[in-house]
Scaffold this motif. Structure first.
Motif, PDB file in Angstrom:
ATOM      1  N   VAL A 171      36.310 -13.737  -3.244  1.00  0.00           N
ATOM      2  CA  VAL A 171      35.085 -12.934  -3.372  1.00  0.00           C
ATOM      3  C   VAL A 171      34.013 -13.630  -4.202  1.00  0.00           C
ATOM      4  N   VAL A 192      32.537  -3.284  -3.161  1.00  0.00           N
ATOM      5  CA  VAL A 192      31.310  -3.849  -2.600  1.00  0.00           C
ATOM      6  C   VAL A 192      31.468  -5.356  -2.385  1.00  0.00           C
ATOM      7  N   SER A 193      32.106  -6.049  -3.318  1.00  0.00           N
ATOM      8  CA  SER A 193      32.327  -7.489  -3.166  1.00  0.00           C
ATOM      9  C   SER A 193      33.133  -7.785  -1.910  1.00  0.00           C
ATOM     10  N   HIS A 194      34.172  -7.019  -1.681  1.00  0.00           N
ATOM     11  CA  HIS A 194      34.986  -7.213  -0.471  1.00  0.00           C
ATOM     12  C   HIS A 194      34.195  -6.890   0.793  1.00  0.00           C
ATOM     13  N   LEU A 195      33.413  -5.836   0.745  1.00  0.00           N
ATOM     14  CA  LEU A 195      32.613  -5.480   1.919  1.00  0.00           C
ATOM     15  C   LEU A 195      31.580  -6.562   2.237  1.00  0.00           C
ATOM     16  N   PHE A 196      30.942  -7.118   1.203  1.00  0.00           N
ATOM     17  CA  PHE A 196      29.975  -8.192   1.422  1.00  0.00           C
ATOM     18  C   PHE A 196      30.629  -9.453   1.978  1.00  0.00           C
ATOM     19  N   MET A 197      31.900  -9.654   1.666  1.00  0.00           N
ATOM     20  CA  MET A 197      32.628 -10.814   2.192  1.00  0.00           C
ATOM     21  C   MET A 197      33.126 -10.564   3.611  1.00  0.00           C
ATOM     22  N   GLY A 198      32.908  -9.362   4.124  1.00  0.00           N
ATOM     23  CA  GLY A 198      33.337  -9.030   5.472  1.00  0.00           C
ATOM     24  C   GLY A 198      34.795  -8.608   5.554  1.00  0.00           C
ATOM     25  N   ASP A 199      35.402  -8.354   4.399  1.00  0.00           N
ATOM     26  CA  ASP A 199      36.801  -7.923   4.374  1.00  0.00           C
ATOM     27  C   ASP A 199      36.918  -6.497   4.888  1.00  0.00           C
TER      28      ASP A 199
END
Length: 126
Positions: free
Chosen positions: A41, A87-94
């Motif tokens: 991330v 949010v960090s995971h969502l921004f990474m496309g996870d």
């Protein structure tokens, strides 16, 4: 406080504490899987020492009686930490497994905070 509220509080607090303590210890010890997760991330590895110690101290603050103001700060810190992780995971496309941890921990934080007994709440000066 009703019996149902007590049960919700203690189950959510136990799950919150277990998750935070486990991940906090893993971060302080720099467990391989945690290293991979943090670098994925985009955070530096030294960040794990900081949030790992905060998580461990936050669990202690939430479980120990008294220290109501410290409990409020611990809940707030956990909320910011887990929503930031989400949010960090969502921004990474996870998706899926990667976001379930932060999502469920956020839910446990909210439930534990909302259903906490009166003797664990900070009473306003009003």
């Amino acid at each position: 406080m009703t019996k149902t509220n007590k049960i919700i509080y203690w189950i959510s607090t136990a799950l919150l504490s277990f998750g935070m303590l486990g991940s906090g210890i893993s971060q302080v010890l720099h467990v391989k899987e945690m290293n991979e997760l943090i670098t994925h991330v985009g955070y530096p590895l030294y960040f794990m020492y900081i949030i790992g110690v905060w998580k461990i101290l936050g669990v202690i603050a939430i479980l120990v009686p008294n220290f109501k103001l410290v409990k409020e700060w611990a809940y707030a810190g956990f909320f910011f930490l887990m929503t930031g992780a989400l949010v960090s995971h969502l921004f990474m496309g996870d998706a899926g497994k990667a976001i379930f941890g932060p999502l469920f921990q956020t839910i446990f934080i909210i439930l534990s905070w909302y259903f906490r007994p009166a003797d664990r709440k900070l009473v306003s000066a009003n």
